[in-house]
Design a protein around this motif. Structure first.
Motif, mmCIF file in Angstrom:
data_model
loop_
_atom_site.group_PDB
_atom_site.id
_atom_site.type_symbol
_atom_site.label_atom_id
_atom_site.label_comp_id
_atom_site.label_asym_id
_atom_site.label_seq_id
_atom_site.Cartn_x
_atom_site.Cartn_y
_atom_site.Cartn_z
ATOM 1 N N PRO A 58 15.027 8.615 -1.553
ATOM 2 C CA PRO A 58 14.434 8.594 -0.211
ATOM 3 C C PRO A 58 14.795 9.829 0.607
ATOM 4 C CG PRO A 58 15.478 6.489 -0.734
ATOM 5 C CD PRO A 58 15.912 7.470 -1.775
ATOM 6 N N ALA A 59 13.783 10.388 1.256
ATOM 7 C CA ALA A 59 14.023 11.443 2.232
ATOM 8 C C ALA A 59 14.425 10.851 3.569
ATOM 9 C CB ALA A 59 12.765 12.296 2.393
ATOM 10 N N PHE A 60 14.064 9.574 3.752
ATOM 11 C CA PHE A 60 14.378 8.872 4.999
ATOM 12 C C PHE A 60 14.402 7.381 4.694
ATOM 13 C CE2 PHE A 60 12.474 7.266 9.227
ATOM 14 C CZ PHE A 60 13.731 7.069 9.783
ATOM 15 N N ARG A 61 15.456 6.717 5.125
ATOM 16 C CA ARG A 61 15.581 5.278 4.964
ATOM 17 C C ARG A 61 15.685 4.633 6.336
ATOM 18 N NH1 ARG A 61 18.043 3.075 0.294
ATOM 19 N NH2 ARG A 61 19.373 1.825 1.647
ATOM 20 N N ALA A 62 15.112 3.443 6.476
ATOM 21 C CA ALA A 62 15.232 2.691 7.732
ATOM 22 C C ALA A 62 15.075 1.213 7.415
ATOM 23 C CB ALA A 62 14.172 3.125 8.743
ATOM 24 N N ASN A 63 15.688 0.380 8.265
ATOM 25 C CA ASN A 63 15.610 -1.061 8.048
ATOM 26 C C ASN A 63 14.523 -1.709 8.912
ATOM 27 O OD1 ASN A 63 16.733 -0.983 10.573
ATOM 28 N ND2 ASN A 63 18.586 -2.124 10.054
ATOM 29 N N ASN A 64 13.541 -0.894 9.336
ATOM 30 C CA ASN A 64 12.425 -1.416 10.112
ATOM 31 C C ASN A 64 11.151 -0.690 9.702
ATOM 32 O OD1 ASN A 64 10.652 -0.957 12.811
ATOM 33 N ND2 ASN A 64 11.488 -3.029 12.728
ATOM 34 N N GLY A 65 10.105 -1.439 9.388
ATOM 35 C CA GLY A 65 8.873 -0.850 8.896
ATOM 36 C C GLY A 65 8.133 -0.005 9.907
ATOM 37 N N LEU B 56 9.393 3.534 9.863
ATOM 38 C CA LEU B 56 8.881 4.269 8.714
ATOM 39 C C LEU B 56 7.412 4.630 8.914
ATOM 40 C CD1 LEU B 56 10.511 2.135 5.890
ATOM 41 C CD2 LEU B 56 11.246 4.383 6.678
ATOM 42 N N ARG B 57 6.642 3.721 9.459
ATOM 43 C CA ARG B 57 5.224 3.989 9.735
ATOM 44 C C ARG B 57 5.082 5.166 10.694
ATOM 45 N NH1 ARG B 57 2.678 2.493 14.240
ATOM 46 N NH2 ARG B 57 0.398 2.707 14.259
ATOM 47 N N THR B 58 5.895 5.201 11.734
ATOM 48 C CA THR B 58 5.839 6.306 12.692
ATOM 49 C C THR B 58 6.153 7.636 12.011
ATOM 50 O OG1 THR B 58 6.464 4.843 14.513
ATOM 51 C CG2 THR B 58 6.819 7.203 14.834
ATOM 52 N N ALA B 59 7.151 7.633 11.128
ATOM 53 C CA ALA B 59 7.509 8.861 10.407
ATOM 54 C C ALA B 59 6.374 9.291 9.487
ATOM 55 C CB ALA B 59 8.791 8.640 9.610
ATOM 56 N N ALA B 60 5.723 8.339 8.837
ATOM 57 C CA ALA B 60 4.601 8.676 7.955
ATOM 58 C C ALA B 60 3.441 9.251 8.750
ATOM 59 C CB ALA B 60 4.163 7.434 7.189
ATOM 60 N N LEU B 61 3.134 8.655 9.893
ATOM 61 C CA LEU B 61 2.045 9.158 10.735
ATOM 62 C C LEU B 61 2.323 10.578 11.211
ATOM 63 C CD1 LEU B 61 1.287 5.958 12.856
ATOM 64 C CD2 LEU B 61 -0.246 7.034 11.188
ATOM 65 N N ALA B 62 3.612 10.895 11.375
ATOM 66 C CA ALA B 62 3.991 12.245 11.806
ATOM 67 C C ALA B 62 4.005 13.239 10.649
ATOM 68 C CB ALA B 62 5.360 12.201 12.471
ATOM 69 N N GLY B 63 3.666 12.780 9.428
ATOM 70 C CA GLY B 63 3.569 13.679 8.295
ATOM 71 C C GLY B 63 4.849 13.954 7.558
ATOM 72 N N VAL C 226 0.847 -1.189 0.000
ATOM 73 C CA VAL C 226 0.000 0.000 0.000
ATOM 74 C C VAL C 226 0.886 1.243 0.000
ATOM 75 C CG1 VAL C 226 -1.803 1.278 1.232
ATOM 76 C CG2 VAL C 226 -1.766 -1.236 1.324
ATOM 77 N N VAL C 227 0.587 2.194 -0.904
ATOM 78 C CA VAL C 227 1.230 3.503 -0.883
ATOM 79 C C VAL C 227 0.316 4.433 -0.092
ATOM 80 C CG1 VAL C 227 2.143 5.408 -2.250
ATOM 81 C CG2 VAL C 227 2.187 3.099 -3.163
ATOM 82 N N CYS C 228 0.850 5.108 0.898
ATOM 83 C CA CYS C 228 -0.005 5.943 1.734
ATOM 84 C C CYS C 228 0.796 7.050 2.406
ATOM 85 C CB CYS C 228 -0.747 5.098 2.774
ATOM 86 S SG CYS C 228 0.320 4.059 3.792
ATOM 87 N N ALA C 229 0.059 8.025 2.927
ATOM 88 C CA ALA C 229 0.668 9.157 3.633
ATOM 89 C C ALA C 229 -0.359 9.736 4.587
ATOM 90 C CB ALA C 229 1.148 10.211 2.645
ATOM 91 N N LEU D 120 1.030 -3.954 7.897
ATOM 92 C CA LEU D 120 1.715 -2.959 8.712
ATOM 93 C C LEU D 120 0.918 -1.659 8.818
ATOM 94 C CD1 LEU D 120 4.247 -2.151 10.304
ATOM 95 C CD2 LEU D 120 5.256 -1.387 8.155
ATOM 96 N N VAL D 121 0.286 -1.256 7.715
ATOM 97 C CA VAL D 121 -0.389 0.049 7.689
ATOM 98 C C VAL D 121 -1.903 -0.065 7.569
ATOM 99 C CG1 VAL D 121 1.634 1.181 6.700
ATOM 100 C CG2 VAL D 121 -0.105 0.226 5.168
ATOM 101 N N GLY D 122 -2.433 -1.274 7.452
ATOM 102 C CA GLY D 122 -3.860 -1.466 7.199
ATOM 103 C C GLY D 122 -4.754 -0.812 8.233
ATOM 104 N N GLU D 123 -4.447 -0.984 9.509
ATOM 105 C CA GLU D 123 -5.290 -0.407 10.553
ATOM 106 C C GLU D 123 -5.262 1.112 10.508
ATOM 107 O OE1 GLU D 123 -4.581 -1.918 14.445
ATOM 108 O OE2 GLU D 123 -4.939 -4.003 13.875
ATOM 109 N N ASP D 124 -4.090 1.690 10.197
ATOM 110 C CA ASP D 124 -3.987 3.145 10.096
ATOM 111 C C ASP D 124 -4.809 3.665 8.925
ATOM 112 O OD1 ASP D 124 -2.133 3.526 12.283
ATOM 113 O OD2 ASP D 124 -0.621 2.615 10.991
ATOM 114 N N VAL D 125 -4.802 2.930 7.805
ATOM 115 C CA VAL D 125 -5.594 3.337 6.643
ATOM 116 C C VAL D 125 -7.083 3.276 6.976
ATOM 117 C CG1 VAL D 125 -6.270 2.666 4.302
ATOM 118 C CG2 VAL D 125 -3.847 2.732 4.927
#
Length: 313
Positions: free
Chosen positions: A216-223, A226-233, A164-167, A243-248
């Motif tokens: 990439p503006a930000f890279r990490a080896n743990n999803g 990355l999810r936390t960074a996306a939630l923070a905008g 899923v692509v999301c923001a 990983l992101v289904g519940e947030d969507v």
């Protein structure tokens, strides 16, 4: 002294490269391992190893000896395994590798259930997002997401997963919503370091494949990071639904480019090819398949951090 045990110890010394490592692996004193190798040299009247303070090396006699005993030790291991299978009772140490977040959020409860059913199995769980070498590093089973390229491994499918692509709404309000994959090049993308496709994000519609190389503006080896960074905008992520289904669904993340598809990923349990599969490995894999498998596997495995990694071992 038992000759077979000494042979097993000698082979382990060669495999690990030192007396100390073999002793630690077997839970023995280093002096015991040294005596077992010395016993073989005395018994057969040849020097098997050249010893220096820095390294060990096989003599010609040692190399020939190792080649002769390897099939014998392999047959003994197969015999031991066959007797375990005949007994049908899972026992012993089971080494398992899994991604960090998936292990914490989902595999932990599954293991607790398994141990309640099979108390004679001792599980040694290693949580790491890198792809481990099962054979070289001595793992019995690994849980992975993504393609398997090593034909020497058996892969048991557990559950399908979609990317899923999301923001976050806040990010889209500031930077706008991409309407086609090419627009991602102008956006801040949050990227998983171990992705099997490198920095390329793949999209497909009407039989046409779009391959977008992001910066990439930000890279990490743990999803989860990355999810936390996306939630923070902070940007756009491409991550599995689990990983992101519940947030969507809760509106915390907004799905993007929904007219485009991605190749579905599969959560798999992988283990080395063996002529006989031990009861502990068989029972554990079957337990994972029952808990995570089938069409409902995605919902049961939601909010975990297994990653779409390349599964070479």
């Amino acid at each position: 002294m038992d000759t077979v045990t000494a042979m097993q110890t000698f082979a382990k010394v060669i495999e690990l490269g030192s007396f100390a490592a073999a002793a630690e692996k077997a839970g023995l004193a280093r002096s015991v391992v040294t005596r077992q190798v010395a016993f073989l040299e005395q018994k057969y009247g040849v020097r098997l190893l050249n010893r220096t303070t820095r390294k060990l090396s096989l003599t010609d006699a040692g190399r020939a000896f190792l080649e002769r005993i390897r099939p014998i030790l392999g047959d003994l291991a197969e015999l031991d395994l066959a007797l375990q299978v005949q007994g049908r009772q899972p026992t012993g140490r089971l080494r398992v590798s899994a991604p960090v977040s998936f292990g914490v959020l989902n595999l932990g409860p599954a293991i607790a259930e398994y141990l309640a059913a099979y108390p004679q199995v001792v599980i040694d769980l290693d949580l790491n997002d890198r792809v481990v070498d099962l054979v070289e590093e001595g793992y019995d089973v690994a849980v992975r997401i993504g393609p398997l390229h090593d034909s020497s491994l058996v892969a048991r499918p557990l559950a399908p997963q979609q990317l899923v692509v999301c923001a976050a709404p806040a990010y889209l309000k500031r930077h706008g919503t991409p309407r086609e994959p090419e627009a991602l090049r102008q956006h801040r993308c949050l990227h998983y370091s171990y992705a099997s496709t490198g920095n390329d994000w793949h999209f497909e519609r009407d039989g046409h494949v779009h391959v977008i190389r992001i910066t990439p503006a930000f890279r990490a080896n743990n999803g989860d990071v990355l999810r936390t960074a996306a939630l923070a905008g902070h940007g756009i992520i491409l991550q599995p639904d689990f990983l992101v289904g519940e947030d969507v669904r809760a509106g915390r993340l907004v799905p993007l480019l929904t007219d485009y598809r991605h190749t579905p990923l599969t959560m798999v349990a992988v283990y080395p090819h063996r002529r006989l599969l031990s009861p502990k490995v068989r029972s554990f894999v079957e337990h994972l398949e029952a808990r995570f498998g089938g069409a409902s596997g995605s919902s049961r495995a939601s909010r975990n951090g297994a990653q779409p990694v390349e599964s070479d071992s």
